[in-house]
Write an enzyme that holds these catalytic residues in place. Sequence first.
Site, PDB file in Angstrom:
ATOM      1  N   ASP A   1      82.347  85.792  25.320  1.00 31.51           N
ATOM      2  CA  ASP A   1      82.208  86.149  23.904  1.00 31.51           C
ATOM      3  C   ASP A   1      80.760  86.375  23.519  1.00 31.51           C
ATOM      4  O   ASP A   1      80.465  87.156  22.607  1.00 31.51           O
ATOM      5  CB  ASP A   1      82.730  85.029  22.996  1.00 31.51           C
ATOM      6  CG  ASP A   1      84.147  84.625  23.300  1.00 31.51           C
ATOM      7  OD1 ASP A   1      84.938  85.492  23.701  1.00 31.51           O
ATOM      8  OD2 ASP A   1      84.459  83.429  23.133  1.00 31.51           O
TER       9      ASP A   1
ATOM     10  N   ASP B   1      93.855  73.897  17.615  1.00 33.39           N
ATOM     11  CA  ASP B   1      93.582  75.274  17.207  1.00 33.39           C
ATOM     12  C   ASP B   1      94.558  75.606  16.098  1.00 33.39           C
ATOM     13  O   ASP B   1      95.779  75.589  16.294  1.00 33.39           O
ATOM     14  CB  ASP B   1      93.781  76.242  18.376  1.00 33.39           C
ATOM     15  CG  ASP B   1      92.568  76.333  19.281  1.00 33.39           C
ATOM     16  OD1 ASP B   1      91.575  75.636  19.022  1.00 33.39           O
ATOM     17  OD2 ASP B   1      92.631  77.092  20.262  1.00 33.39           O
TER      18      ASP B   1
ATOM     19  N   HIS C   1     100.830  78.544  20.082  1.00 36.40           N
ATOM     20  CA  HIS C   1     101.359  78.256  21.407  1.00 36.40           C
ATOM     21  C   HIS C   1     102.575  77.343  21.334  1.00 36.40           C
ATOM     22  O   HIS C   1     103.519  77.479  22.120  1.00 36.40           O
ATOM     23  CB  HIS C   1     100.285  77.603  22.273  1.00 36.40           C
ATOM     24  CG  HIS C   1      99.114  78.488  22.540  1.00 36.40           C
ATOM     25  ND1 HIS C   1      97.973  78.044  23.175  1.00 36.40           N
ATOM     26  CD2 HIS C   1      98.900  79.792  22.275  1.00 36.40           C
ATOM     27  CE1 HIS C   1      97.108  79.037  23.274  1.00 36.40           C
ATOM     28  NE2 HIS C   1      97.648  80.107  22.739  1.00 36.40           N
TER      29      HIS C   1
ATOM     30  N   HIS D   1      83.740  81.178  24.224  1.00 38.60           N
ATOM     31  CA  HIS D   1      83.826  81.429  25.661  1.00 38.60           C
ATOM     32  C   HIS D   1      82.513  82.097  26.098  1.00 38.60           C
ATOM     33  O   HIS D   1      81.847  82.750  25.293  1.00 38.60           O
ATOM     34  CB  HIS D   1      84.932  82.411  26.032  1.00 38.60           C
ATOM     35  CG  HIS D   1      86.307  82.063  25.592  1.00 38.60           C
ATOM     36  ND1 HIS D   1      86.761  82.273  24.298  1.00 38.60           N
ATOM     37  CD2 HIS D   1      87.364  81.556  26.274  1.00 38.60           C
ATOM     38  CE1 HIS D   1      88.022  81.917  24.211  1.00 38.60           C
ATOM     39  NE2 HIS D   1      88.421  81.470  25.389  1.00 38.60           N
TER      40      HIS D   1
ATOM     41  N   GLU E   1      94.425  73.198  27.165  1.00 40.44           N
ATOM     42  CA  GLU E   1      95.186  73.830  26.093  1.00 40.44           C
ATOM     43  C   GLU E   1      96.479  74.434  26.640  1.00 40.44           C
ATOM     44  O   GLU E   1      96.436  75.407  27.398  1.00 40.44           O
ATOM     45  CB  GLU E   1      94.355  74.926  25.420  1.00 40.44           C
ATOM     46  CG  GLU E   1      95.067  75.607  24.276  1.00 40.44           C
ATOM     47  CD  GLU E   1      94.139  76.516  23.487  1.00 40.44           C
ATOM     48  OE1 GLU E   1      94.656  77.498  22.906  1.00 40.44           O
ATOM     49  OE2 GLU E   1      92.931  76.249  23.428  1.00 40.44           O
TER      50      GLU E   1
ATOM     51  N   GLU F   1      97.502  74.246  20.101  1.00 37.07           N
ATOM     52  CA  GLU F   1      97.494  75.367  19.164  1.00 37.07           C
ATOM     53  C   GLU F   1      98.871  75.554  18.533  1.00 37.07           C
ATOM     54  O   GLU F   1      99.894  75.505  19.218  1.00 37.07           O
ATOM     55  CB  GLU F   1      97.076  76.651  19.874  1.00 37.07           C
ATOM     56  CG  GLU F   1      97.069  77.864  18.943  1.00 37.07           C
ATOM     57  CD  GLU F   1      96.679  79.139  19.646  1.00 37.07           C
ATOM     58  OE1 GLU F   1      97.404  80.140  19.483  1.00 37.07           O
ATOM     59  OE2 GLU F   1      95.649  79.139  20.353  1.00 37.07           O
TER      60      GLU F   1
ATOM     61  N   ASP G   1      98.262  85.024  16.265  1.00 43.82           N
ATOM     62  CA  ASP G   1      97.000  84.374  15.866  1.00 43.82           C
ATOM     63  C   ASP G   1      96.606  84.680  14.423  1.00 43.82           C
ATOM     64  O   ASP G   1      95.464  85.053  14.139  1.00 43.82           O
ATOM     65  CB  ASP G   1      95.859  84.799  16.801  1.00 43.82           C
ATOM     66  CG  ASP G   1      95.961  84.141  18.165  1.00 43.82           C
ATOM     67  OD1 ASP G   1      96.425  82.995  18.238  1.00 43.82           O
ATOM     68  OD2 ASP G   1      95.582  84.793  19.158  1.00 43.82           O
TER      69      ASP G   1
ATOM     70  N   ASP H   1      91.516  79.340  15.560  1.00 47.06           N
ATOM     71  CA  ASP H   1      91.784  80.320  16.609  1.00 47.06           C
ATOM     72  C   ASP H   1      92.680  81.402  15.998  1.00 47.06           C
ATOM     73  O   ASP H   1      93.844  81.555  16.348  1.00 47.06           O
ATOM     74  CB  ASP H   1      92.466  79.639  17.795  1.00 47.06           C
ATOM     75  CG  ASP H   1      92.527  80.533  19.015  1.00 47.06           C
ATOM     76  OD1 ASP H   1      92.122  81.707  18.917  1.00 47.06           O
ATOM     77  OD2 ASP H   1      92.988  80.064  20.070  1.00 47.06           O
TER      78      ASP H   1
ATOM     79  N   ASP I   1     101.761  86.086  20.625  1.00 47.60           N
ATOM     80  CA  ASP I   1     100.861  85.180  19.911  1.00 47.60           C
ATOM     81  C   ASP I   1      99.996  85.987  18.951  1.00 47.60           C
ATOM     82  O   ASP I   1      98.977  86.554  19.344  1.00 47.60           O
ATOM     83  CB  ASP I   1     100.001  84.459  20.958  1.00 47.60           C
ATOM     84  CG  ASP I   1      99.230  83.291  20.387  1.00 47.60           C
ATOM     85  OD1 ASP I   1      99.391  83.013  19.198  1.00 47.60           O
ATOM     86  OD2 ASP I   1      98.478  82.669  21.149  1.00 47.60           O
TER      87      ASP I   1
END
Length: 434
Positions: free
Chosen positions: A102, A294, A269, A99, A230, A266, A307, A337, A305
């Site tokens: 980031d 992802d 998700h 992003h 997404e 993902e 991750d 991700d 989430d």
Amino acid sequence: MTDFFKGIPKIAYEGGDSRSDYAFRHYNPDEVVMGKRMEDHLRFSVAYWHSFAWPGGDPFGGQTFERPWFGETMELAKLKADVAFEMFEILGVPFFCFHDADVRPEGRDFAENTDRLKEMTDYFAGKMEQTGVKLLWGTANLFSHRRFMAGAATNPDPDVFAFSGATIKTCMDATKALGGQNYVLWGGREGYETLLNTDLKRERQQAGRMLQMVVDYKHKIGFEGAILVEPKPQEPAKHQYDYDVATVYGFLKEFGLEGEVKMNIEQGHAILAGHSFEHELAMAASLGILGSIDMNRNDYQSGWDTDQFPNSTLEAALAYYEVLKSGGFTTGGTNFDAKLRRQSLDPEDLILAHVGGMDVCAAGLKAAAAMLEDGGLEEARAERYAGWETDAAKAYLTSATLEDLETAVRSGPITPEPRSGRQERLENYVNRFV
């Protein structure tokens, strides 16, 4: 060179008998699977945000990581990039994703944000030329800053809508300049918390119009990559407009974009939406909109989430079965991700988390390929639906009326009897390969 990963060797494939933590047991980039190198099947990518920008917080506690590049200067942003590309080379990954927020510090205004992103784009270009690492996709962070607390494209303030669109434009420009193979839109704040202050029809129209502008700009600048949406349910908004694959496909159809936009799906998700990962992948493939994935996992006892890095070969095998069955990735790939646990503080943890995830995905890919080549699942599926291959049954879906169905039943004998779905037998079959 930095010294952040000092003493950590470049990770190589050593096979299943290796005793080293710093080795791949399943991921051999040059191994040929179904006529293609494993690296070209999996197309691994590192997520810049979780690996290099996340400070180690959770909903109940703040920063636990101390990284030498944390700070709000361009010098530190470039140090972060130096460390990132060193990690990409240690792991041997071909891609990364980012992003805008980031990779550059937040500026005073849109103009300074844009200037800083352009400077980092140029810096990335040099690092990419030196290392050969490519950009899988770029995207805009339209959810972290307080200006996006009520959404970006769906915000009630047209000034925020304009700021969001302008930011997307700069991120698309950066993605194209770096040869990115996709551009992703993740609507982290595109939802609502209460109907008491929400105009659903208006917000959907705003989101649709923004996506139409993105597609128009893609063609205007000659961006050859895919535009990916997404799906993201329940987090942070209670009601998300991009809840799952089926919901997003209906949205694309509504705004005439189903031929222009695909999906970045993902695992975490999918779980939050109440689905399995393979369900979402199969749904997207059946609709012709499977683009990229992802790869991560959630803690099944937690309600958000989390991750985490993937660690189930079975889950990976079921996911890659759907990817391979659909023809495999074209512009897409496998983006991690995923983030460390907040107690995993050391540089080694960051490397080994990716090593483990890459190995799990490789083992899952090989199992999926073996299942496809064996053909057992597809044979069982074909047998289950074999009755639909007769001319009479095909007519049921084309020219028949309800009166025709009644005539067929009365002229019988049609006395349908239930047939076993053989679920446990097929589960046993899958377990032979994993």
